[in-house]
Enzyme design. Structure first.
Site, PDB file in Angstrom:
ATOM      1  N   HIS A 180     -27.158  11.898  17.414  1.00 12.42           N
ATOM      2  CA  HIS A 180     -28.527  12.390  17.586  1.00 12.42           C
ATOM      3  C   HIS A 180     -28.723  12.735  19.048  1.00 12.42           C
ATOM      4  CE1 HIS A 180     -30.054  11.525  13.620  1.00 12.42           C
ATOM      5  NE2 HIS A 180     -29.422  10.374  13.648  1.00 12.42           N
ATOM      6  N   CYS A 222     -28.633  17.834  17.623  1.00 13.03           N
ATOM      7  CA  CYS A 222     -29.805  18.679  17.817  1.00 13.03           C
ATOM      8  C   CYS A 222     -29.857  19.105  19.284  1.00 13.03           C
ATOM      9  CB  CYS A 222     -31.087  17.908  17.505  1.00 13.03           C
ATOM     10  SG  CYS A 222     -31.136  17.285  15.822  1.00 13.03           S
TER      11      CYS A 222
END
Lengths: 408, 554
Positions: A180, A222
């Protein structure tokens, strides 16, 4: 030029002849004229190619594959890392040259309905865990500190070889990160982060310590493009799964296992890599085309301005595989003459980029004979001004303005 | 993949359910133990007994005895650190037999899966809430309500979440979700969202407060429907009683909800297998949890299953009401501080303008003594009341409470005889200042714990507190003050609640319902530690009496 032999052998010339060996075999009997001229021509070619052989870029390959997130619902990050591990192993990099860091154990998680497996395709088509996975850093050992120590080589003497990145200045390193992330950072283990500045500095340390020849950096998180924005060391090529402000999406959930199995970018990367074999000639431009926006929803990005060679001339197997250049010859090659450096001719005729050399690590002479730096004069800042104003006010309050006449 | 895709299992479950259609007298402990053991669970029982403060109309005896039966499904590979609970209350008669059957069927299915990371405890509790309280106290080694229970032989680790099933018929048309727990505590909103998401996925109709969701939010009727649903939730939360077995779990920070199957005679019916799939899905999701549910709101109101009003939205409404009290207090403070304009003798003024805190103390003490009497007398003197009056114990308790409440209304006349002729202008101002601040603090604290209760009390008491002075017309304001007192608020709430549930009652039925509500409130306090009754009796009622005192200030 003395020729001491006739050359029969099989040359595996990468740049002179674009075909592979079979093509050359077909060519040879047809065009072979047993003349002195042709022999001379061939030996020059062999010397050139011998020159090329000894002036090639890298001699060994390393891979550092990191999954930074834990917990059962981050199954897909472990599957991402394991699928790249699988490809890299299949293309020839041995376990001794791979540093695999997995932050959590999905295969033996209590919630896994299929224990000892990690699947990358739904309906359990492909088990990327297999039975010969060698995880070097596991669980809570995957921290930012350990990752940076692996990269820079600053590990305590007791660290075993399998946990070290023993690369040298002729190593091509593949670094793959997943987890992440956000704009400028990557989250490790839900408790700490690594920033893009730290990463860039780590690579610069590697460059100064001559720990890599060329480095390919792939990140699937991301806003992954933010992680390579700050690189400033030479010979770095970077790929990311999404631009700043975009999220990388996961591919498909498996209803039996109950979680998403892979991220989209790595899923299509795996599909692309499954077609690569050790003799494949696919180059980086093909890799940049993996997962266009129609498949990935996010826009993958790449960065090649720090890389010296043209991406079109960089093979996938330069980073993902451990391909040895093999030349089998039955003749002896005379190496008495010094081998000439083959000038690289860029395909589009651009000016040759400047050669980068290693920095002088400790300019002792400069330090010893350094003159003290002259400090620039700055006008006094607000605090000093305020303090003096206060003193003056108190003075005049106490003694009254009429005393000014006496002072001045 | 999933429950009952295997026809053999489906048949087994249907057999079990039809067997259980026969009425069960009491709790079939041996049969349950045998059946659970046959399914591979670790089975244990717990005996408990409780002396009720007065015999409830449902139970008609002082002593309640029972046995809980629970079976633990151990997670195949995980350490025994966490657990989930699935419970079905077993009441005499065929009230909840379907739920027990479904529970056993699920136990058998769950036993064959390997992906459980937490232990699952299948609990069949006796006597509804009393048995559940005994089991929870035994599990957590606490004893807050003075119950007598045997210690639990088997335990499962800390409970992460719990669901309670109530199914009365084998034909179910919709599932109702009950969230309100003891003292108005609610589970995490994520649990409600989980239920709703699964209902939609499987295609089961689900309701909250027994009302179906409407799609037209913009129209007036749609909006009023949502407001009605929310008002129902407010009423239920304000009562402070647990509206399902789950209500007792919340105190231990275990997120729990009750799922009721409702047969409303629709055309489209759901069967037990679909409900089983719903529960299987929910338990798998809860199994995947790595920490307790805490990411979503704990304080909310739900106008429908897909909408909620969070505390950030509804607290300012209460805050504005509380500000009224503070402004009034500020006004009084300023009035007290400024000396009266027409004075000649400074010393007399000082004496007059500062009656001191001690004069306020007398009404305070007397009001609180009345409150204490309201709290203690009904239970203490129920035997005496039963001897002298032809009423049952429950009615004796309730009627004593009402009697003490009404007797309190006569206090001001008696209080003033005790006061040393104080009746000054400043006296009532000081008293009102103290009473306003007291009420503000009280309502603030109540709203923090149980927002609905605090809000309803604020709605009625704040206007009363703000306007009451000795100078308003006595008869009218006395009437208004009585109407706005907590007891009458409760009476109106009962009628309003019945209206909202579309079961309006006549006045006589409503009155009987009101009496039973009071007795339930007192019983809840003694059995489970509900705070509504002591709050009203010991704090709100004396506060209201202070304002009553001010009204009749001479």
């Amino acid at each position: 030029q003395e020729f001491s032999c006739q050359i029969w052998g099989i040359f595996f010339l990468k740049k002179t002849f674009k075909g592979n060996l079979r093509n050359y075999w077909n060519f040879l009997p047809e065009g072979f004229i047993n003349t002195q001229l042709f022999t001379r021509f061939l030996s020059r070619i062999s010397q050139d190619s011998a020159g090329q052989f000894f002036s090639s870029g890298h001699t060994n390959n390393w891979a550092v594959l990191v999954c930074t997130s834990r917990f059962w619902f981050n199954y897909r990050h472990v599957a991402n890392t394991l699928s790249v591990y699988r490809s890299v192993k299949r293309l020839g990099i041995p376990d001794s040259h791979i540093v695999l860091m997995l932050a959590d154990d999905m295969a033996c998680n209590h919630r896994n309905p299929k224990p000892a497996t990690v699947f990358s395709h739904k309906n359990m088509e492909l088990n990327v865990y297999g039975d010969d996975v060698e995880v070097d850093y596991r669980g809570y050992e995957v921290t930012v500190e350990n990752f940076l120590r692996v990269l820079t080589g600053r590990l305590p003497p007791s660290t075993p070889r399998s946990k070290r990145l023993l690369s040298d200045d002729r190593s091509n390193i593949l670094i793959y990160l997943t987890g992440h992330g956000g704009n400028g950072f990557l989250k490790f283990q839900d408790s700490e982060e690594i920033s893009n500045v730290e990463l860039a500095d780590a690579f610069e340390q590697m460059w100064q310590k001559r720990r890599y020849n060329e480095l390919l950096f792939i990140i699937d998180t991301c806003q992954g493009a933010s992680m390579y924005e700050r690189f400033y060391s030479p010979n770095l090529m970077a790929l990311a799964s999404s631009q700043v402000g975009e999220d990388s999406l996961s591919h498909q959930p498996d209803l039996a296992i109950g979680v998403h199995l892979m991220d989209r970018y790595t899923f299509y990367l795996l599909e692309f890599l499954e077609d690569i074999h050790p003799a494949s000639k696919a180059n980086m431009n093909d890799l940049f085309k993996v997962c266009p926006k129609s498949q990935c929803v996010s826009t993958p990005g790449h960065r090649t301005d720090l890389f010296l060679r043209d991406p079109g001339s960089v093979l996938i197997t330069d980073f993902f595989g451990s391909v040895r250049k093999v030349e089998i010859t039955t003749e002896a090659i005379d190496l008495t003459d010094p081998i000439k450096e083959v000038e690289e001719r860029p395909a589009n005729g651009d000016v040759h980029k400047e050669m980068h050399s290693y920095v002088d690590q400790l300019p002792v002479s400069e330090i010893i004979h350094q003159k003290p730096k002259q400090k620039d004069w700055h006008p006094p800042d607000g605090f000093i001004l305020g303090l003096w104003t206060l003193i003056l006010l108190v003075f005049f309050q106490t003694y009254g303005v009429k005393h000014l006449r006496h002072i001045f | 993949m999933g429950l009952l895709s295997d026809p053999n299992r489906r048949r087994a479950l249907i057999n079990l359910l039809t067997r259980l259609n026969a009425p069960i007298c009491g709790m079939p402990v041996e049969w349950l133990v045998k059946t659970m053991q046959a399914r591979g669970l670790e089975v244990y029982t717990q005996r408990f007994s409780r002396t009720l403060p007065f015999p409830d109309e449902n139970k008609e005896r002082y002593m309640v005895k029972g046995t809980n039966v629970y079976g633990i499904l151990r997670a195949p590979r995980a350490p025994r650190t966490e657990a989930l609970v699935l419970s079905a209350p077993c009441t005499p008669g065929d009230n909840n037999n379907q739920a027990v059957g479904l529970l056993l069927g699920l136990a058998q299915y769950f036993r064959n899966q390997i992906y459980w990371a937490k232990d699952i405890i299948f609990l069949v509790n006796d006597h509804d809430l009393i048995g559940m309280q005994a089991w929870l106290e035994g599990y957590h080694h606490t004893n807050t309500t003075g119950m007598d229970w045997s210690p639990l032989q088997g335990r499962g680790g800390s409970i992460q979440a719990a669901l309670s099933l109530e199914l009365s018929s084998d034909v179910v048309t919709s599932m109702d979700l009950v969230l309100e727990g003891l003292n108005g505590q609610l589970p995490n909103l994520d649990l409600a969202n989980l239920f709703y998401a699964f209902c939609q996925k499987i295609g089961v109709l689900c309701t909250i407060q027994g009302k179906l969701q409407r799609n037209d939010w913009d129209s007036v009727s749609g909006y009023s429907h949502a407001v009605q649903t929310m008002m129902l939730m407010v009423m239920k939360q304000a009562s402070g009683r647990p509206w399902g077995d789950h209500g007792l779990f919340l105190r231990y920070h275990i997120e729990a909800a009750t799922i009721k199957g409702i047969n409303s005679f629709r055309q489209y019916k759901t069967d037990a297998t679909t409900i089983g799939r719903l529960l299987e899905g929910m338990y798998r999701k809860l199994n995947n949890l790595l920490e307790r549910l805490h990411q979503s709101y704990f304080f909310y109101l739900m106008p429908s299953l897909s909408h909620f009003v969070s505390i950030g939205y509804y607290m300012p409404a209460f805050g504005l009401l509380a500000v009224i009290l503070l402004l009034r207090a500020l006004d009084l403070w300023v009035q007290l501080a400024t000396p009266p304009p027409t004075t000649e003798d400074g010393i007399a003024d000082i004496e007059q303008s500062s009656p001191g805190v001690l004069s306020v103390l007398t009404p305070l003490v007397i009001s609180h003594l009345t409150g204490a009497a309201l709290y203690m007398l009904p239970i203490r003197f129920q035997e005496m009341a039963v001897e002298h009056f032809p009423v049952s114990e429950t009615e004796a308790v309730v009627l004593t409470a009402i009697a003490v409440y009404t007797a309190g209304l006569a206090l001001p006349h008696n209080t003033h005889r005790l006061l040393s002729g104080e009746g000054t202008e400043q006296g009532w101002r000081v008293l009102k200042l103290v009473a306003l601040l007291y009420l503000a603090v009280l309502l603030g604290c109540t709203a923090l714990i149980n927002f609905s209760l605090g809000f309803i009390l604020a709605l009625t008491l704040v206007p009363a507190a703000a306007f009451v002075t000795p100078h308003v017309p006595k008869v009218l304001s006395a009437f208004v003050l009585v109407i706005l007192s907590p007891a009458c608020t409760l009476l109106f709430s009962v009628f309003f609640f019945q209206e909202l549930q579309e079961m309006p009652v006549s006045f006589l039925d409503g009155w009987l319902l009101y009496l039973s509500v009071i007795s339930q409130g007192i019983l809840d306090h003694f059995l489970y530690g509900s705070l509504v009754y002591p709050l009203i009796a010991l704090l709100v009622y004396p506060c209201w009496l202070l304002f009553w005192n001010i009204l009749f200030w001479k």
